[in-house]
Design a protein around this motif. Structure first.
Motif, short mmCIF file in Angstrom:
data_model
loop_
_atom_site.label_atom_id
_atom_site.label_comp_id
_atom_site.label_asym_id
_atom_site.label_seq_id
_atom_site.Cartn_x
_atom_site.Cartn_y
_atom_site.Cartn_z
N ILE A 6 -61.72 35.92 26.96
CA ILE A 6 -60.30 34.94 27.30
C ILE A 6 -60.49 33.85 26.57
CG2 ILE A 6 -59.22 33.81 29.00
CD1 ILE A 6 -60.22 35.52 31.12
N ASN A 7 -59.54 33.48 25.87
CA ASN A 7 -59.40 32.10 24.97
C ASN A 7 -58.23 31.42 25.65
OD1 ASN A 7 -61.38 32.36 23.19
ND2 ASN A 7 -60.07 33.11 21.48
N GLY A 8 -58.56 30.12 25.64
CA GLY A 8 -57.58 29.03 26.28
C GLY A 8 -56.68 28.46 25.01
N PRO A 9 -56.53 27.19 25.34
CA PRO A 9 -55.20 26.49 24.69
C PRO A 9 -55.80 26.26 23.11
CG PRO A 9 -56.22 25.19 26.31
CD PRO A 9 -56.60 26.43 26.75
N ASN A 10 -54.81 26.42 22.23
CA ASN A 10 -54.91 26.41 20.53
C ASN A 10 -55.83 27.18 20.14
OD1 ASN A 10 -53.23 23.66 20.88
ND2 ASN A 10 -54.91 22.91 22.28
N LEU A 11 -56.59 27.99 20.86
CA LEU A 11 -57.53 29.02 20.28
C LEU A 11 -56.72 29.98 19.45
CD1 LEU A 11 -60.16 28.69 23.01
CD2 LEU A 11 -60.20 27.87 20.51
N ASN A 12 -55.45 30.35 19.67
CA ASN A 12 -54.62 31.30 18.85
C ASN A 12 -54.51 30.66 17.32
OD1 ASN A 12 -53.06 28.93 20.33
ND2 ASN A 12 -51.28 29.81 19.38
N LEU A 13 -54.68 29.45 17.12
CA LEU A 13 -54.80 29.01 15.79
C LEU A 13 -56.00 29.12 15.21
CD1 LEU A 13 -52.56 25.83 16.47
CD2 LEU A 13 -51.49 28.13 15.92
N LEU A 14 -56.94 29.79 15.70
CA LEU A 14 -58.30 29.87 14.90
C LEU A 14 -57.86 30.40 13.48
CD1 LEU A 14 -60.75 31.25 17.72
CD2 LEU A 14 -60.85 29.15 16.40
N GLY A 15 -58.79 29.60 12.49
CA GLY A 15 -58.71 30.20 11.21
C GLY A 15 -57.85 29.14 10.32
N VAL A 16 -56.71 28.36 11.10
CA VAL A 16 -55.87 27.49 10.46
C VAL A 16 -56.27 25.96 11.03
CG1 VAL A 16 -54.21 28.89 9.54
CG2 VAL A 16 -54.09 28.30 11.75
N ARG A 17 -56.62 26.24 12.24
CA ARG A 17 -56.91 24.79 13.28
C ARG A 17 -58.27 24.08 12.89
NH1 ARG A 17 -58.98 24.87 19.43
NH2 ARG A 17 -58.86 22.77 19.69
N GLU A 18 -58.07 22.96 12.27
CA GLU A 18 -59.38 22.07 12.07
C GLU A 18 -60.42 22.99 11.39
OE1 GLU A 18 -59.81 18.59 15.02
OE2 GLU A 18 -58.98 20.13 16.18
N PRO A 19 -60.28 23.59 10.30
CA PRO A 19 -61.11 24.65 9.97
C PRO A 19 -62.80 23.86 9.86
CG PRO A 19 -59.64 24.12 8.33
CD PRO A 19 -59.21 23.60 9.54
N GLY A 20 -62.53 22.72 9.42
CA GLY A 20 -64.00 21.86 9.48
C GLY A 20 -64.99 22.03 10.60
N ILE A 21 -64.25 22.10 11.82
CA ILE A 21 -64.72 22.04 13.06
C ILE A 21 -64.97 23.56 13.72
CG2 ILE A 21 -64.61 21.34 15.50
CD1 ILE A 21 -63.17 19.05 14.67
N TYR A 22 -63.88 24.47 13.28
CA TYR A 22 -63.93 25.79 14.13
C TYR A 22 -63.78 26.80 12.97
CZ TYR A 22 -62.21 22.81 17.88
OH TYR A 22 -62.14 22.15 18.89
N GLY A 23 -63.96 26.42 11.64
CA GLY A 23 -64.12 27.63 10.66
C GLY A 23 -62.79 28.05 10.09
N SER A 24 -62.84 29.00 9.17
CA SER A 24 -61.50 29.58 8.75
C SER A 24 -61.52 31.05 9.03
CB SER A 24 -61.67 29.33 7.12
OG SER A 24 -62.79 29.68 6.55
N SER A 25 -62.25 31.65 9.82
CA SER A 25 -62.00 32.86 10.18
C SER A 25 -61.05 33.21 11.39
CB SER A 25 -63.31 33.72 10.57
OG SER A 25 -64.10 33.76 9.52
N SER A 26 -60.31 34.10 11.46
CA SER A 26 -59.50 34.17 12.61
C SER A 26 -60.04 35.04 13.98
CB SER A 26 -58.26 35.03 12.23
OG SER A 26 -58.66 36.45 12.09
N MET A 27 -59.62 34.93 14.94
CA MET A 27 -59.70 35.58 16.06
C MET A 27 -59.86 37.06 15.96
SD MET A 27 -61.61 34.73 19.07
CE MET A 27 -62.38 36.16 20.20
#
Ligand code: DQA
Length: 142
Positions: A6-27
Protein backbone atom coordinates in the motif's frame (compact mmCIF):
# COMPACT_ATOMS: atom_id res chain seq x y z
CA UNK A 1 1.20 -16.59 -0.23
CA UNK A 2 -0.41 -13.23 -0.85
CA UNK A 3 1.04 -9.85 0.13
CA UNK A 4 -0.32 -6.35 -0.30
CA UNK A 5 1.76 -3.24 -0.93
CA UNK A 6 0.00 0.00 0.00
CA UNK A 7 1.36 3.39 -1.00
CA UNK A 8 0.05 6.62 0.43
CA UNK A 9 -0.11 10.20 -0.80
CA UNK A 10 2.09 11.51 -3.62
CA UNK A 11 3.65 8.10 -4.21
CA UNK A 12 1.71 7.88 -7.48
CA UNK A 13 4.29 10.40 -8.70
CA UNK A 14 7.32 8.18 -8.13
CA UNK A 15 9.83 8.62 -10.91
CA UNK A 16 8.94 12.26 -11.48
CA UNK A 17 8.52 13.56 -7.93
CA UNK A 18 11.71 15.00 -6.37
CA UNK A 19 14.00 12.48 -8.12
CA UNK A 20 16.96 13.64 -5.98
CA UNK A 21 15.17 12.15 -2.96
CA UNK A 22 12.95 9.42 -4.38
CA UNK A 23 14.89 8.37 -7.51
CA UNK A 24 13.77 8.29 -11.12
CA UNK A 25 12.21 4.82 -11.29
CA UNK A 26 8.47 4.37 -11.27
CA UNK A 27 6.47 2.18 -8.91
CA UNK A 28 5.33 0.22 -11.95
CA UNK A 29 8.90 -0.86 -12.73
CA UNK A 30 9.48 -1.67 -9.04
CA UNK A 31 6.34 -3.87 -9.04
CA UNK A 32 7.38 -5.53 -12.31
CA UNK A 33 10.76 -6.43 -10.76
CA UNK A 34 9.15 -7.68 -7.55
CA UNK A 35 6.72 -9.87 -9.48
CA UNK A 36 9.58 -11.21 -11.65
CA UNK A 37 11.59 -12.08 -8.53
CA UNK A 38 8.81 -13.44 -6.31
CA UNK A 39 6.00 -14.22 -8.74
CA UNK A 40 6.32 -18.00 -8.48
CA UNK A 41 5.94 -17.90 -4.68
CA UNK A 42 4.17 -14.69 -3.82
CA UNK A 43 1.12 -12.98 -5.21
CA UNK A 44 1.80 -9.26 -4.81
CA UNK A 45 -1.17 -6.91 -4.89
CA UNK A 46 -0.73 -3.14 -5.07
CA UNK A 47 -2.89 -0.26 -3.93
CA UNK A 48 -2.15 3.47 -3.91
CA UNK A 49 -4.26 6.34 -2.64
CA UNK A 50 -3.80 9.98 -1.81
CA UNK A 51 -6.69 9.77 0.68
CA UNK A 52 -6.32 8.79 4.31
CA UNK A 53 -9.76 7.15 4.58
CA UNK A 54 -9.14 4.99 1.50
CA UNK A 55 -5.88 3.75 2.99
CA UNK A 56 -7.72 2.89 6.21
CA UNK A 57 -10.49 1.09 4.27
CA UNK A 58 -7.86 -0.91 2.38
CA UNK A 59 -6.04 -1.85 5.60
CA UNK A 60 -9.37 -3.04 7.05
CA UNK A 61 -10.29 -4.96 3.91
CA UNK A 62 -6.90 -6.65 3.56
CA UNK A 63 -6.53 -7.21 7.28
CA UNK A 64 -10.01 -8.59 7.95
CA UNK A 65 -10.09 -10.84 4.88
CA UNK A 66 -7.43 -13.12 6.30
CA UNK A 67 -6.19 -13.49 2.70
CA UNK A 68 -2.89 -11.69 3.10
CA UNK A 69 0.19 -12.92 4.95
CA UNK A 70 1.32 -9.34 5.36
CA UNK A 71 1.17 -5.74 4.23
CA UNK A 72 4.03 -3.48 3.15
CA UNK A 73 2.94 0.09 3.88
CA UNK A 74 4.51 3.34 2.78
CA UNK A 75 2.05 5.80 4.29
CA UNK A 76 3.99 8.80 2.90
CA UNK A 77 3.44 11.95 4.93
CA UNK A 78 0.56 10.29 6.83
CA UNK A 79 3.30 8.35 8.62
CA UNK A 80 4.04 11.47 10.61
CA UNK A 81 0.48 12.63 11.25
CA UNK A 82 -2.11 9.87 11.13
CA UNK A 83 -3.27 8.38 14.41
CA UNK A 84 -6.20 7.01 12.38
CA UNK A 85 -3.89 4.88 10.21
CA UNK A 86 -2.03 3.74 13.35
CA UNK A 87 -5.39 2.70 14.86
CA UNK A 88 -6.30 0.80 11.68
CA UNK A 89 -3.02 -1.12 11.84
CA UNK A 90 -3.69 -1.91 15.52
CA UNK A 91 -7.17 -3.13 14.63
CA UNK A 92 -5.97 -5.85 12.24
CA UNK A 93 -3.89 -8.92 12.96
CA UNK A 94 -2.09 -9.01 9.61
CA UNK A 95 1.53 -7.90 10.12
CA UNK A 96 2.39 -4.53 8.60
CA UNK A 97 5.94 -3.52 7.65
CA UNK A 98 6.48 0.23 7.46
CA UNK A 99 8.70 1.25 4.57
CA UNK A 100 10.19 4.50 3.34
CA UNK A 101 12.17 5.14 0.21
CA UNK A 102 14.22 7.90 1.80
CA UNK A 103 16.03 7.77 5.11
CA UNK A 104 13.46 9.79 7.01
CA UNK A 105 15.87 10.11 9.96
CA UNK A 106 18.36 12.01 7.83
CA UNK A 107 15.70 14.55 6.80
CA UNK A 108 13.68 17.30 8.51
CA UNK A 109 12.84 16.76 12.20
CA UNK A 110 9.12 16.36 11.48
CA UNK A 111 9.94 13.21 9.48
CA UNK A 112 11.77 11.65 12.44
CA UNK A 113 8.47 10.90 14.16
CA UNK A 114 6.31 8.05 12.96
CA UNK A 115 2.90 7.47 14.54
CA UNK A 116 2.72 4.07 12.88
CA UNK A 117 6.11 2.55 13.84
CA UNK A 118 4.93 1.39 17.30
CA UNK A 119 2.15 -0.70 15.77
CA UNK A 120 4.13 -2.07 12.81
CA UNK A 121 6.11 -5.30 12.79
CA UNK A 122 9.23 -3.38 11.76
CA UNK A 123 10.54 -0.43 9.79
CA UNK A 124 12.69 -0.21 6.65
CA UNK A 125 13.87 3.19 5.45
CA UNK A 126 16.46 4.68 3.18
CA UNK A 127 17.10 2.04 0.52
CA UNK A 128 15.29 3.71 -2.35
CA UNK A 129 12.73 1.52 -4.09
CA UNK A 130 14.65 -1.49 -2.80
CA UNK A 131 12.95 -0.71 0.54
CA UNK A 132 9.83 -2.40 -0.89
CA UNK A 133 11.78 -5.58 -1.75
CA UNK A 134 13.26 -5.59 1.75
CA UNK A 135 9.73 -5.23 3.14
CA UNK A 136 8.56 -8.19 1.07
CA UNK A 137 11.59 -10.23 2.25
CA UNK A 138 10.80 -9.34 5.87
CA UNK A 139 7.24 -10.66 5.47
CA UNK A 140 8.32 -13.82 3.61
CA UNK A 141 10.81 -14.66 6.36
CA UNK A 142 8.45 -13.67 8.93
C1 DQA B 1 8.33 8.80 2.44
C2 DQA B 1 8.88 9.79 3.48
C3 DQA B 1 7.80 10.72 3.95
O1 DQA B 1 8.33 11.62 4.91
C4 DQA B 1 7.25 11.54 2.79
O2 DQA B 1 6.21 12.38 3.22
C5 DQA B 1 6.82 10.68 1.65
C6 DQA B 1 7.66 9.53 1.28
C7 DQA B 1 9.44 7.93 1.84
O3 DQA B 1 9.09 6.92 1.23
O4 DQA B 1 10.62 8.24 1.94
O5 DQA B 1 5.85 10.96 0.98
O6 DQA B 1 7.39 7.95 3.08
Amino acid sequence: MKLMIINGPNLNLLGVREPGIYGSSSMESCLRQLRETYGDRVDIEYYQSNHEGDIIDTLHRAGMSGEYAGIVLNAGAYTHTSLAIADAISAIRTPVVEVHISNVHAREAIRHTSLISPVCRGVIAGFGLDSYRLGVEALIHG
